[in-house]
Design an enzyme around this catalytic site. Structure first.
Site, PDB file in Angstrom:
ATOM      1  N   SER A 285       0.862  -1.188   0.000  1.00 12.68           N
ATOM      2  CA  SER A 285       0.000   0.000   0.000  1.00 12.68           C
ATOM      3  C   SER A 285       0.891   1.226   0.000  1.00 12.68           C
ATOM      4  CB  SER A 285      -0.860   0.031   1.261  1.00 12.68           C
ATOM      5  OG  SER A 285      -0.074   0.426   2.379  1.00 12.68           O
ATOM      6  N   ASP A 286       0.344   2.388  -0.306  1.00 10.90           N
ATOM      7  CA  ASP A 286       1.110   3.590  -0.018  1.00 10.90           C
ATOM      8  C   ASP A 286       0.952   3.872   1.484  1.00 10.90           C
ATOM      9  OD1 ASP A 286       2.766   5.735  -0.161  1.00 10.90           O
ATOM     10  OD2 ASP A 286       1.752   6.708  -1.828  1.00 10.90           O
ATOM     11  N   TRP A 287       1.740   4.813   1.942  1.00 13.31           N
ATOM     12  CA  TRP A 287       1.840   5.085   3.379  1.00 13.31           C
ATOM     13  C   TRP A 287       0.447   5.362   3.979  1.00 13.31           C
ATOM     14  CZ3 TRP A 287       6.508   6.287   6.326  1.00 13.31           C
ATOM     15  CH2 TRP A 287       6.233   6.793   7.586  1.00 13.31           C
ATOM     16  N   GLY A 288      -0.024   4.409   4.749  1.00 18.76           N
ATOM     17  CA  GLY A 288      -1.294   4.621   5.440  1.00 18.76           C
ATOM     18  C   GLY A 288      -2.517   4.593   4.531  1.00 18.76           C
ATOM     19  N   SER A 289      -2.338   4.218   3.261  1.00 18.16           N
ATOM     20  CA  SER A 289      -3.471   4.380   2.334  1.00 18.16           C
ATOM     21  C   SER A 289      -4.630   3.432   2.646  1.00 18.16           C
ATOM     22  CB  SER A 289      -3.023   4.217   0.878  1.00 18.16           C
ATOM     23  OG  SER A 289      -2.674   2.884   0.585  1.00 18.16           O
TER      24      SER A 289
END
Ligand code: NOJ
Length: 746
Positions: A285-289
């Site tokens: 995932s992207d950061w915290g997505s």
């Protein structure tokens, strides 16, 4: 007979390679199975969890995370990011080795443009149109990063971007899918080197899947609303190219695409990437997505978000803790199947095996190698050459450049004349506090000790003070030539650095006006991470170099170019608008039913009534100190039809008609004259870089084939349609020198 023998031998050899590769895959699959057989559900979920280290966060960090090292010891973490240096990496890997199954950690890092040595920002490197050089630049970055314990980079960013307001335009290769695809593949090859089993290879990550670069209004993290046709035709090709080049991982993106967050997109991750493209790596995932899907309003809570993400094929959770806190319950509640978890974990473990980490978890942790691999002079040379090739000569009226060695006094004016660390731009890893990067002024003084370089600051980058103008004008008057170094601040582009106003900031353009008014010859060097707007300068300053953020060797490279030790050869990979209101503006647009025939043709035309139709600088634009003549002497061009697997060869003679040796990037564009659905007015399909001595000529031949004419139909099937085509060969998308027409027949 001999030919047949060679053909059979080649076929046998490629079959052998395929067999060996699939045998190796089988061996790894068996190893993965045997590890997974021993894992508890909790341990499997641990592999799908990635934590930030303690170096620097690039997004909000979840509070109250407890002790990360303890969690690693409990087998609750599969990868970490932002752990810098072998000592530090070792501490974390030691913790993993204390876990029950001793599954090694992956160490990720945003190696965006160099590791210890900073290279030009990716958009600048794209100006080189030199894929071998770009591969080499990533090779240096990978060699350095892997020596520091990093085995995974969140790079390359292969997002197509048509909007310079978007701060992350600096991280990509610009607006063109063909050039972007070549560069994406080159970067993957550069990072992954001879293959993942080697200790100088880092796993690459194609990001951000998908369409992140088309955020509405250029505002970072914003929604994307796009037809599937546009997605496939323009935005997906660089991702496909990265996948075909064997990229180990993909990262999804923060944006929603047509109402579904990319992180939860079954279509993108399961159907396109893993099913249709047969991608065997894993998706992070992207950061915290995953957690951010709550803000999107797509998930009620992290429990629901985790279910959506894992179902969609998001294998690893970066920093949102949605998986580690919810997946076990989701499985128990029968909302997520064991097989979904197993698929994700197998993908992650497979990469760990391929990296050789199960054989030796410490293979990237060698302090000796770290010491002897960073900041090598040979690597600095590569960075300097890459910086040369990234500079674009936008304008050189009256051949003011290159400067003469006989100049006695040169005035250096502007807020970036003495820039040092700023030259690194955004997304650079500031790992050496003692790093001494030569500024433009340092480099010029060193290279030309006989010349007196006067300095005046003139103004700041971004305030309204004109207090320094008088001194700048007085300084200019004392010199034979003025070189102004202007631009944005390095943190005005990058993640979360979108701008509504992309004009040269502050009072810089007013300062340029005052200096030009002195009557002195003026050269302007622009430093920025995006195309800026500077219309007065473009119209009134004779020589302009666009130098982006060039990295550790930026000062030296600019000095080399100013005096002609390197003849600039960069070509823009993105259109420069005249003003923000023109955005999005890109060369490969459709024609409309009322196309304007020129800048002044606005009468009920697809145009603005208050602005010329053309951009300030077009895609592919970039000058040289020399001139190139395209001589249309093609005696071989006999065919006007192209059939089946035929190729159409088009040749011409390129001649260096100026006084300097130099390199031209000859560009080939094609237009499909009539088609359903519509095709753009031109599309880049090939290019060649040709280096010529003064007076030298060379024959250049392009081969047009059916593959170059393919496009997606309304059902997203790649097709060709018979009919008329136009081939355009030139020095830029708006500087076409040779045209040919042909017909494609069935
Ligand atoms: C968020 C960015 O969007 C992504 O590109 C980057 O790799 C991660 N943060 C990790 O730093």
């Amino acid at each position: 007979m001999k030919k047949l023998y060679h053909l059979c031998a080649a076929l046998a050899f490629s079959c052998l390679i395929i067999n060996v590769a699939s045998a190796q895959e089988d061996v790894i699959d068996k190893k993965v199975d045997s590890v997974m057989a021993k894992m508890t559900l909790a341990e499997k979920i641990g592999q799908m969890n990635q934590y930030n280290g303690d170096w620097e966060a690039t997004g909000p960090v979840t509070k109250d995370v407890g002790n990360k090292l303890d969690e690693i010891r409990q087998g609750r973490v599969g990868a970490v990011l932002n752990i810098m240096g072998t000592n530090h990496v070792k501490t974390f890997q030691d913790a993993a080795m204390q876990s029950r199954l001793k599954i090694p950690l992956l160490f990720g890092q945003d190696v965006i443009h160099g590791y210890r040595i900073t290279f030009p920002i990716p958009l600048a490197e794209a100006c080189s149109w030199d894929v071998d050089m770009i591969e080499k630049s990533e090779r240096v970055a990978a060699t350095e990063a892997s020596a520091s314990g990093i085995n995974w980079t969140f790079s390359p960013m292969v997002d197509i971007a048509r909007d310079p307001r978007w701060g992350r335009v600096m991280e990509g290769a610009g607006e063109d899918p063909y050039l972007g695809s070549l560069i994406a593949a080159a970067r993957v090859r550069g990072f992954q080197g001879r293959g993942l089993g080697n200790t100088d290879a880092v796993m690459a990550c194609a990001k951000h899947f998908a369409a992140y670069g088309a955020a509405i209004g250029g505002r970072d993290y914003n929604s994307v609303d796009m037809s599937l046709h546009t997605l496939w035709q323009y935005y997906l090709p660089p991702f496909k190219a990265a996948a075909d080049a064997g990229v180990a991982t993909f990262m999804n993106s923060f944006n929603d695409l047509n109402g579904t967050p990319a992180t939860a997109s079954i279509y993108l991750q399961r159907e396109v990437l893993k099913r249709d493209w047969n991608f065997k790596g894993f998706v992070v995932s992207d950061w915290g997505s995953i957690g951010e899907m709550i803000n999107h309003g797509y998930a009620k809570d992290n429990y629901e978000a985790a279910q959506q993400a894992v179902s969609a094929g998001n294998d690893m959770d970066m920093e949102s803790r949605s998986y580690i806190n919810n997946l076990e319950k989701l499985v128990k509640d029968q909302k997520v199947s064991f097989s979904l978890i197993d698929d994700a974990v197998a993908r992650i473990l497979r990469k760990k095996f391929e990296m050789g980490l199960f054989d030796d978890p410490y293979r990237f942790i060698n302090p000796q190698r770290e010491k002897s691999s960073l900041n090598l002079p040979a690597s600095q040379d590569v960075a300097r050459d890459m910086a040369h090739k990234s500079i674009v000569l936008l304008k050189n009226d009256k051949q003011l450049l290159p400067l003469s060695d006989n100049l006695k006094t040169v005035a250096l004016i502007g807020p970036l004349v003495k820039a040092k660390k700023e030259l690194k731009g955004f997304w650079s890893l500031d790992i050496d506090p003692n790093e001494n990067i030569p500024s433009v002024m340092d480099a010029l003084q060193k290279q030309h000790p006989q010349t007196q370089f006067l300095f005046s600051y003139g103004c700041n980058i971004d305030d309204q003070s004109k207090a320094g103008f008088a001194d700048a004008v007085a300084t200019a008057k004392k010199a034979g030539v003025v070189v102004m170094v202007m631009g944005e601040a390095p943190d005005m582009t990058g993640e979360a650095k979108s701008k509504s106003n992309i004009h040269l900031p502050g009072v810089q353009e007013e300062l340029i006006k005052e200096i030009v008014a002195t009557g002195k010859p003026v050269v302007v060097i622009m430093m920025a991470g995006r195309p800026m707007v500077f219309n007065w300068t473009a119209d009134n300053v004779p020589s302009i170099l666009y130098a982006w953020w060039l990295g550790s060797q930026g000062g030296n490279a600019i000095a080399d170019v100013l005096y002609g030790a390197y003849n600039p050869s960069g070509k823009l990979p993105i259109t420069f608008p005249r003003t923000e209101g023109q955005i999005p503006i890109y060369y490969n647009h459709l024609n409309t039913g009322r196309p304007a025939s020129g800048d002044k043709d606005v009468f009920y035309k697809s145009a603005y009534i208050d602005l010329p139709n053309s951009p300030q600088y077009a895609f592919g634009h970039g000058l040289s100190y020399t001139t190139f003549q395209y001589i249309d002497d093609d005696t071989y061009y006999t065919k006007t039809t192209l059939k089946d697997n035929d190729v159409l060869n088009i040749s011409f003679t390129l001649k260096n008609t100026g006084n300097y040796a130099g390199e031209e990037t000859v560009q080939l564009y094609i237009r499909d004259m009539v088609s359903q659905p519509l095709r753009p007015v031109k599309e880049l399909k090939d290019f060649k870089k040709v280096f010529l001595q003064p007076g030298e000529s060379r024959r250049v031949t392009f081969s047009v084939n059916r593959d170059m004419l393919m496009f997606y139909d309304d059902n997203l099937k790649l097709i060709t349609q018979p009919g008329d085509f136009q081939v355009m060969i030139g020095s830029a998308s708006d500087d076409i020198r040779i045209k040919r027409a042909f017909e494609l027949t069935n």
